[in-house]
Design an enzyme around this catalytic site. Structure first.
Site, short mmCIF file in Angstrom:
data_model
loop_
_atom_site.label_atom_id
_atom_site.label_comp_id
_atom_site.label_asym_id
_atom_site.label_seq_id
_atom_site.Cartn_x
_atom_site.Cartn_y
_atom_site.Cartn_z
N HIS A 1 0.76 -0.96 0.07
CA HIS A 1 -0.11 -0.07 0.04
C HIS A 1 0.88 1.38 -0.08
O HIS A 1 0.39 2.39 0.21
CB HIS A 1 -0.89 0.06 1.16
CG HIS A 1 -1.69 -1.22 1.24
ND1 HIS A 1 -2.63 -1.50 0.30
CD2 HIS A 1 -2.11 -2.05 2.57
CE1 HIS A 1 -3.20 -2.60 0.88
NE2 HIS A 1 -3.03 -2.88 1.96
N ARG B 1 -16.89 -7.86 2.26
CA ARG B 1 -18.54 -7.52 2.91
C ARG B 1 -19.31 -7.37 1.80
O ARG B 1 -20.55 -7.97 1.83
CB ARG B 1 -18.05 -6.18 3.57
CG ARG B 1 -19.42 -5.71 4.58
CD ARG B 1 -18.99 -4.35 4.81
NE ARG B 1 -18.91 -3.03 3.85
CZ ARG B 1 -19.71 -2.47 3.24
NH1 ARG B 1 -21.23 -2.76 3.74
NH2 ARG B 1 -19.64 -1.52 2.60
#
Length: 303
Positions: free
Chosen positions: A118, A259
């Site tokens: 990241h 999710r």
């Protein structure tokens, strides 16, 4: 399955640390960017400078919650299709996470190594930049990214949570979240998107045509893929398929990593003022840039 247990063990350890870490104590700042103390350390960042890239390493770069686990799975399956050897992750796959000795251990790993990160482009280890290692950089529209990031913090047990979406939004826009500002990350990667060793991927494009995206990744990495192989990898790489296996592959945190995976979920959460604030931030940071155009912001973040 050893690689999965190691990965899951690392996640368990991070969650245990999170239990004792309040939101105010969550971050360590290194070179101006906040990182989670549950996964990163100053000693590891200092050791990261010694990391030795290989010509055939595969780097997967993204801001958090932009599909890093998705692209990691796809590339692992492509390596398997090419070599007939199941790809193993002997270390936590995020390059900047873990103990300082991991880079010595990684010298022994077989090629190709698949490494996620990241980090901003200008904060990558120097050896990656010098060797022109192939990098897949994955982006997602910033509004859905922010909502996914909020739910990850507030849904996963033991991870420090925010009092409300409004509170999180303020911190997200200030860049006071793990790995810092989405827009700072984007600006840093915008500088290099024209380089031949870097391939831009858009989360929303993968959602729209997964098989085509997988073929693009295979072509970039130099893997020959039959129609049958592409179909198998596509079927195994849908959001639903990955969510169904998430507990096996990622342990207790798996269902929270996968999710919803929807495009446009931000419309249920953002108020008008927040939407306008992010529009103005995008305009100031990325309008007219190569990345700004490729993000298709007007398509996914307006209206």
């Amino acid at each position: 399955m050893a690689e999965k247990s190691r990965f899951i063990d690392d996640i368990k350890e991070a969650l245990e640390k999170s239990k004792e870490t309040g939101l105010a104590q969550l971050f360590l700042t290194y070179q101006g960017v906040p990182y989670p103390v549950t996964l990163c350390s100053l000693e590891t960042f200092q050791a990261l400078d010694t990391f030795e890239a290989r010509d055939d390493d595969i780097i997967l770069a993204s801001y958090p919650k932009c599909g890093s686990n998705w692209i990691l799975h796809i590339v692992s399956e492509l390596v398997y299709a090419d070599s007939k050897k199941k790809y193993e992750h002997p270390e936590f796959p995020v390059l900047e996470c873990g103990d300082p000795e991991k880079y010595e251990r990684m010298k022994q790993f077989p090629s190709p190594r698949i490494l996620a990160t990241h980090l901003h482009y200008d904060k990558l280890p120097g050896s990656i930049l010098r060797k022109k290692t192939k990098i897949l950089v994955m982006f997602r529209n910033p509004k859905d990214t922010a909502v996914s990031f909020f739910h990850f913090h507030n849904d996963v047990p033991d991870i420090p949570s925010y009092g409300s979406w409004d509170e999180f939004f303020v911190q997200f826009m200030k860049g006071e979240v793990s790995w810092g500002s989405f827009f700072d990350f984007a600006v840093s990667w915008n500088t290099c998107l024209e380089e031949t060793n870097i391939k831009f991927m858009l989360y929303e494009d993968l959602k729209e045509d997964l098989a085509a995206g997988i073929q693009q990744v295979a072509d970039f990495l130099g893997f020959s893929l039959s129609t049958e192989q592409r179909g198998v990898i596509s079927a195994q790489s849908t959001f639903q398929a990955m969510r169904a296996r998430s507990q096996e592959t990622h342990g207790a945190v798996g269902p929270y990593l996968f999710r919803k995976g929807e495009v446009g979920d931000w419309r249920r959460v953002f108020n008008e003022a927040q939407s306008q604030e992010m529009d103005e931030k995008f305009q100031a940071c990325l309008a007219g840039t190569v990345l700004g155009l490729r993000l298709k912001y007007n398509t996914y973040c307006r209206g």
